[in-house]
Enzyme design. Structure first.
Site, mmCIF file in Angstrom:
data_model
loop_
_atom_site.group_PDB
_atom_site.id
_atom_site.type_symbol
_atom_site.label_atom_id
_atom_site.label_comp_id
_atom_site.label_asym_id
_atom_site.label_seq_id
_atom_site.Cartn_x
_atom_site.Cartn_y
_atom_site.Cartn_z
ATOM 1 N N GLY A 13 0.826 -1.197 0.000
ATOM 2 C CA GLY A 13 0.000 0.000 0.000
ATOM 3 C C GLY A 13 0.856 1.241 0.000
ATOM 4 C CB THR A 55 5.588 -3.985 2.630
ATOM 5 O OG1 THR A 55 6.082 -3.193 1.543
ATOM 6 C CG2 THR A 55 5.402 -5.422 2.156
ATOM 7 C CB VAL A 56 0.637 -5.812 5.090
ATOM 8 C CG1 VAL A 56 0.040 -6.580 6.268
ATOM 9 C CG2 VAL A 56 0.146 -4.376 5.098
ATOM 10 C CE LYS A 63 0.324 0.511 8.222
ATOM 11 N NZ LYS A 63 -0.834 1.374 7.884
ATOM 12 C CG ASP A 76 -7.286 6.555 2.021
ATOM 13 O OD1 ASP A 76 -6.224 5.923 2.073
ATOM 14 O OD2 ASP A 76 -7.839 6.836 0.930
#
Length: 723
Positions: free
Chosen positions: A414, A418-419, A433, A530
């Protein structure tokens, strides 16, 4: 004689397989001008004169400009009449001089920029920025031809004075923002202002703007970078090329991509290779026959690693060969190495000890810095107890949980980071995350998400388990949500557990409940800012979990809006927030309306497959309802499973959420109640008893909407400014 005939036909076959592009390259290599007498090189597929360019779009003409009785040769793209400053074959870009747009009347002005329409050129989103300059200048970009979609814009602050030399965008009379990809044409709009000075809005090469720009004037032009693409299949006529199943054509010196749209259609984004490139170890022009020439790596010490050996150049590469008289040096080196081995070992041990101490001190410094920021946020939000209860993980524990952040453990990417999927020492499966960038802004977002999530306790909001404060990049630990995002679920159409109408309605109710909780039931109101289908996760029972609170903000109970720089995702951002810079709870309602439209249609929020003025799902959905075409755009499963009355009710609710006037939108409390009422409504057998034939349903949609909404003409078309 037979042998001669065989050789003749072999020669004919080889000659016929040579493509038209290769033949043209033979011509231009001998007779075509390489420049216009200036410093701008003109490589093929661009060219000056007949037969020297691949198509009319790439024709260059040479002209002389006179200044102080002196003539200066210049190069121009003939179809656009734009001066060419640089052509980069490797990057597939051309740098041109493009006029700026100015308004000195104080009223609203606009300019249509449509020179690139139906051409193989687009404005580069990677190299260019959109800049607005002037006192309280509000400038924006809109789609063509209907000007119904906002591509972006910004508002420059005012210091009560004219421009100052060298100011550029240092926060005075200037602002800048990014532009969307695949941009062929747009309208530039400058809003009315009371300033007595001129206002400007223009695209510009970001590097040039930062290093060379001083002060604008209404007649000036600035460098702008255009990207171009080619239909490579027009160059090659080899049978192996036309019938190949692979997506590349290549030989030993160059390679080409050939699955690109033809001239006049939208091109691929910058991450895709356009046309041809020389292979590694070669440089030159891949569009010329024999244009890619071998690089002599041995001539440049930076291109080879042959230090104590002799470098020999090979085709496309090089090799290191042992020198002839190095044996004495080897003997001396081995002897010296034995003599200093102890010193080397001692130095290495000392280095490890010092490095370990430095690492411990750095962790202590980072821990102290982040703790101070957390304490500051705690005091400002009056949420000290909840933040202190957040578990603090150490970096070694999280590295072990993710196999040192192995690529095999990645479950998502995202804008924030990064997850990774990990397993803690106690056996719990978690999502970790890791921030992509190390800077102050990302650190603030990290601290903000910790503070926001520590205030929230709701079954439909992803739960924060803890964080790590020891290392440079931010690490947040969440509960693991196994079934991916809502976007993947809708678009992917899971066959084992398909998105039924009841599932879609339940997910909408859960997300609405979570947003109502954030707006009204949390310790202090929270604006998510968001909301989108990729930020809604689904757990093992496909229950919705709202995630990603990096740009969320808490507000005072009596505060009606939040004034900030515009953040969010194209296709979901509230147009009213974009124009005013004021985010309200109704801005989250607009984003939820887009998600509701996605649930009904199965379409993406932004899609290049739709027409230019309906690329936005919000505009497409509203215009379809107003045109009585709702049932033409719905997902097949929705049409098959849901009763028409319920579909109409949910569609009308989505339309109200997408109203361009925020005051006309319902609150999340009203949205949740209407969705729950729809879910609890007894099943009706058919729609025919109430509405007659199905063809008349569209008329009844408009009638029902007249009752529940003040405005029946609102839509994405209403975003554009008044003419």
């Amino acid at each position: 004689m037979a042998l001669q005939m065989l050789l003749f036909w072999m020669l004919v076959l080889v000659t016929c397989s040579v493509n038209a592009f290769a033949l043209a390259s033979n011509v231009i290599s001998n007779s075509c001008p390489e420049d216009c007498g200036n410093n701008v090189s003109i490589p093929y597929p661009f060219g000056v004169g007949n037969g020297c360019y691949v198509g009319d779009w790439f024709e260059i003409v040479c002209r002389n400009d006179t200044y102080n009785d002196l003539e200066f040769p210049k190069s121009f793209l003939k179809r656009f009449n734009l001066e060419v400053l640089e052509i980069d074959i490797d990057a597939a870009t051309v740098r041109v001089r493009y006029p700026i747009f100015s308004s000195c009347t104080g009223g609203m002005d606009r300019k249509k920029n449509q020179e690139l329409e139906k051409s193989p050129f687009i404005f580069s989103s990677y190299n260019n920025s959109f800049v607005a300059m002037g006192c309280n200048n509000s400038a924006s970009m809109w789609s063509l031809p209907e000007e119904s979609i906002s591509y972006g814009g910004c508002k420059s602050p005012c210091d009560r004075g004219p421009f100052r030399n060298g100011s550029r965008c240092n926060g005075t009379n200037c602002c800048q923002t990014t532009i969307p990809s695949n941009l062929h044409a747009f309208t530039t709009t400058i809003e009315p202002t009371s300033s007595k000075y001129c206002n400007y809005a223009f695209l510009v090469d970001q590097d040039w703007f930062e290093n060379n720009f001083t002060m604008p004037n209404p007649t000036m032009s600035v460098p702008v970078v255009l990207e171009w693409g080619l239909d490579v299949t027009s160059f090659y006529s080899l049978p192996t090329m036309k019938n190949a199943t692979a997506r590349e054509y290549k030989d030993s010196t160059y390679f080409c991509r050939y699955d690109y749209p033809t001239i006049g259609n939208s091109m691929s984004s910058r991450d895709s290779t356009k046309g041809c490139r020389c292979r590694r170890g070669y440089r030159g022009n891949p569009y010329l026959l024999g244009g890619c020439e071998d690089i002599d790596e041995c001539a440049d010490p930076f291109l080879n690693y042959c230090t104590n050996t002799r470098c020999e150049n090979t085709e496309g590469y090089f090799r290191c060969v042992a020198a002839k008289n190095i044996r004495p040096f080897i003997i001396i080196g081995v002897s010296a190495s034995l003599g200093v081995l102890f010193l080397i070992f001692g130095g290495w041990w000392s280095y490890k000890v010092i490095k370990k101490r430095m690492r411990i001190k750095r962790k202590e410094k980072l821990f102290k810095q982040k703790c101070e920021l957390l304490l500051e946020q705690q005091l400002s939000t009056n949420n000290k107890d909840s933040v202190e209860n957040t578990k603090l993980f150490n970096s070694k524990e999280l590295e072990k949980a993710t196999d040192r952040f192995s690529a095999d453990r990645i479950i998502g990417h995202g804008g924030q980071g990064t997850v990774y999927k990990g397993m803690l020492a106690d056996g719990r499966i978690v999502a970790i995350k890791k921030s992509n960038v190390i800077d102050e802004e990302k650190l603030q977002e990290f601290i903000n998400e910790v503070v926001i999530l520590s205030q929230i306790n709701h079954r439909n909001v992803v739960k924060l388990l803890g964080c790590c404060l020891e290392i440079e990049v931010s690490l947040l630990v969440y509960e693991f949500i196994p079934n991916g995002t809502l976007a993947q679920y809708i678009i992917g159409q899971n066959e084992e557990f398909p998105p039924t109408w009841d599932m879609r309605l339940r997910i909408a109710i859960e997300v609405a409940g979570a947003l109502f909780y954030l707006h009204s039931a949390a310790s202090s109101p929270i604006y998510h800012r968001d909301i989108k289908s990729t930020n809604i996760l689904l757990d093992d029972k496909y229950r919705a979990k709202v995630a990603d609170f990096g740009i969320s903000r808490s507000v005072a109970i009596d505060q009606t809006h939040l004034s900030t720089l515009v953040h969010g995702t194209f296709g979901y951002v509230d147009p009213e927030y974009f124009r005013s810079g004021q985010f309200t709870d109704k801005s989250d309602v607009y984003s939820f309306g887009v998600v509701l439209a996605e649930l009904l249609t199965g379409e993406k929020a932004i899609s290049s497959s739709r027409t230019r003025d309906t690329k936005s799902l919000a505009a497409f959905f509203v215009s379809s309802m107003e045109g009585n075409n709702l049932f033409d755009i719905l997902d097949n499963r929705v049409l098959k499973e849901a009763e028409k009355e319920k579909i109409i009710a949910v569609a009308n609710l989505a339309k109200r959420c997408l109203n361009l006037n925020g005051k006309e939108r319902p609150s999340m409390k009203e949205v949740g109640r209407e969705l729950e009422a729809n879910q609890m409504t007894p099943k009706v057998s058919t729609l025919k008893d109430k509405y007659g034939e199905i063809e008349d349903v569209g008329i009844e949609i408009s009638k029902e909407y007249d009752v529940v909404s003040i405005s029946t003409t609102s839509g994405m078309d209403g975003i554009r400014p008044d003419l």
